[in-house]
Design an enzyme around this catalytic site. Structure first.
Site, PDB file in Angstrom:
ATOM      1  N   LYS A  70       0.832  -1.203   0.000  1.00 41.64           N
ATOM      2  CA  LYS A  70       0.000   0.000   0.000  1.00 41.64           C
ATOM      3  C   LYS A  70       0.875   1.264   0.000  1.00 41.64           C
ATOM      4  CE  LYS A  70      -3.836  -2.281   2.531  1.00 41.64           C
ATOM      5  NZ  LYS A  70      -4.648  -2.195   3.776  1.00 41.64           N
TER       6      LYS A  70
ATOM      7  N   PHE B  76     -14.950   4.314   8.355  1.00 37.55           N
ATOM      8  CA  PHE B  76     -13.621   4.668   7.843  1.00 37.55           C
ATOM      9  C   PHE B  76     -13.501   4.494   6.329  1.00 37.55           C
ATOM     10  CE2 PHE B  76     -13.707   0.259   9.365  1.00 37.55           C
ATOM     11  CZ  PHE B  76     -13.273  -0.436   8.245  1.00 37.55           C
TER      12      PHE B  76
ATOM     13  N   ARG C  50      -0.931 -14.398   4.330  1.00 43.81           N
ATOM     14  CA  ARG C  50      -1.674 -13.725   5.408  1.00 43.81           C
ATOM     15  C   ARG C  50      -0.940 -13.854   6.752  1.00 43.81           C
ATOM     16  NH1 ARG C  50      -6.476 -10.485   4.659  1.00 43.81           N
ATOM     17  NH2 ARG C  50      -7.181 -11.159   6.693  1.00 43.81           N
TER      18      ARG C  50
ATOM     19  N   THR D 112      -5.117  -7.576  11.002  1.00 37.80           N
ATOM     20  CA  THR D 112      -5.534  -6.332  10.341  1.00 37.80           C
ATOM     21  C   THR D 112      -5.144  -5.102  11.157  1.00 37.80           C
ATOM     22  OG1 THR D 112      -7.430  -7.552   9.466  1.00 37.80           O
ATOM     23  CG2 THR D 112      -7.540  -5.149   9.364  1.00 37.80           C
TER      24      THR D 112
ATOM     25  N   ARG E 158       2.709  -6.211   9.370  1.00 40.07           N
ATOM     26  CA  ARG E 158       1.841  -5.167   9.919  1.00 40.07           C
ATOM     27  C   ARG E 158       2.236  -4.797  11.341  1.00 40.07           C
ATOM     28  NH1 ARG E 158      -3.936  -7.496   7.627  1.00 40.07           N
ATOM     29  NH2 ARG E 158      -3.961  -6.339   5.651  1.00 40.07           N
TER      30      ARG E 158
ATOM     31  N   HIS F 283      -1.761  -5.422   1.693  1.00 39.82           N
ATOM     32  CA  HIS F 283      -3.025  -6.137   1.538  1.00 39.82           C
ATOM     33  C   HIS F 283      -2.711  -7.526   1.041  1.00 39.82           C
ATOM     34  CE1 HIS F 283      -7.015  -7.342   0.188  1.00 39.82           C
ATOM     35  NE2 HIS F 283      -6.413  -7.808  -0.877  1.00 39.82           N
TER      36      HIS F 283
HETATM   37  N1  UDP Z   1      -9.417  -1.103   8.126  1.00 43.94           N
HETATM   38  C1  UDP Z   1      -9.419  -0.024   8.984  1.00 43.94           C
HETATM   39  N2  UDP Z   1     -10.119  -0.090  10.159  1.00 43.94           N
HETATM   40  C2  UDP Z   1     -10.833  -1.214  10.505  1.00 43.94           C
HETATM   41  C3  UDP Z   1     -10.828  -2.301   9.630  1.00 43.94           C
HETATM   42  C4  UDP Z   1     -10.114  -2.226   8.459  1.00 43.94           C
HETATM   43  O1  UDP Z   1      -8.770   0.993   8.697  1.00 43.94           O
HETATM   44  O2  UDP Z   1     -11.444  -1.227  11.577  1.00 43.94           O
HETATM   45  C5  UDP Z   1      -8.669  -1.015   6.854  1.00 43.94           C
HETATM   46  C6  UDP Z   1      -7.281  -1.665   6.938  1.00 43.94           C
HETATM   47  O3  UDP Z   1      -6.376  -0.910   6.143  1.00 43.94           O
HETATM   48  C7  UDP Z   1      -7.553  -3.034   6.337  1.00 43.94           C
HETATM   49  C8  UDP Z   1      -8.571  -2.705   5.256  1.00 43.94           C
HETATM   50  O4  UDP Z   1      -9.391  -1.695   5.837  1.00 43.94           O
HETATM   51  O5  UDP Z   1      -6.370  -3.625   5.826  1.00 43.94           O
HETATM   52  C9  UDP Z   1      -9.426  -3.877   4.822  1.00 43.94           C
HETATM   53  O6  UDP Z   1     -10.087  -4.416   5.935  1.00 43.94           O
HETATM   54  P1  UDP Z   1     -10.249  -5.988   6.127  1.00 43.94           P
HETATM   55  O7  UDP Z   1     -11.204  -6.202   7.236  1.00 43.94           O
HETATM   56  O8  UDP Z   1     -10.546  -6.632   4.809  1.00 43.94           O
HETATM   57  O9  UDP Z   1      -8.789  -6.442   6.653  1.00 43.94           O
HETATM   58  P2  UDP Z   1      -7.593  -7.199   5.916  1.00 43.94           P
HETATM   59  O10 UDP Z   1      -8.194  -8.239   5.023  1.00 43.94           O
HETATM   60  O11 UDP Z   1      -6.809  -6.161   5.157  1.00 43.94           O
HETATM   61  O12 UDP Z   1      -6.777  -7.796   7.036  1.00 43.94           O
HETATM   62 MG    MG Z   2      -9.699  -8.098   3.619  1.00 43.90          MG
END
Ligand code: UDP
Ligand code: MG
Length: 165
Positions: free
Chosen positions: A10, A58, A90, A96, A107, A124
């Protein structure tokens, strides 16, 4: 099971010069990189990529984040291919929420939470096979991927396209 997964470094990752570190960490998986490119992300692409999150508080800031409005206007997109690719990638990414992510994960090591509440978590990675297929098809055309992961067809193209002058 042999799988393919979409990875995005990103805009915060590019801005912080973390590309090399992230690729090195991902090389621990011994997976193959079968596609890679730098992309300037449009609002449409960002919204489609994160369409499941539409309606979250968000969401608008998340789109701006992916478009690079807070860092650099580019992401690096890659496809990794191999045995259990989705889970292997992952796992190295970590949770996340960067504050909850294992400290040795990508992360956990490099992510942060902004004052607006967006998780700037550097990377991501597709979460499952359905998501991987949708995302790989969204970010890449078949000819950009060395191992065609999904069926393709040929189509007569009449559109104008940019070529080298
Ligand atoms: N995100 C955020 N706040 C949250 C949840 C998600 O800013 O409470 C953002 C974060 O950058 C995350 C992206 O949204 O990577 C996608 O969310 P997802 O739940 O799909 O998580 P990921 O698959 O990236 O772990
Ligand atoms: Mg996701």
């Amino acid at each position: 099971m042999i799988q393919q997964t979409l990875v995005l470094i990103k805009p915060d990752g590019l801005k912080k010069s973390l590309t090399g570190n992230v690729l090195t960490r991902l090389s621990e998986t011994k997976l193959d990189i079968v596609a890679a490119k730098i992309v300037k992300v449009s609002k449409e692409l960002a919204a489609e990529h994160y369409r499941e999150l539409k309606g979250k508080p968000f969401f608008d800031d998340l789109l701006k984040y992916l478009m690079g409005e807070y860092h650099k206007k580019k992401v690096m997109a890659l496809v990794y291919y191999g045995e259990d690719a989705i889970d292997k990638v992952r796992k190295i990414c970590g949770a996340t929420n960067p504050e909850e992510a294992d400290a040795v994960s990508i992360r956990g090591a490099y992510g942060r939470i902004t004052t607006k509440g967006v998780y700037e978590n550097v990377i991501h990675a597709s979460a499952n096979m359905t998501e991987a297929e949708r995302e790989i098809k969204l970010w890449f055309q078949p000819d950009e991927i060395i191992e065609k992961p999904y069926p393709t067809k040929t189509q007569k193209a009449t559109l104008e396209k940019r070529v080298w002058a």
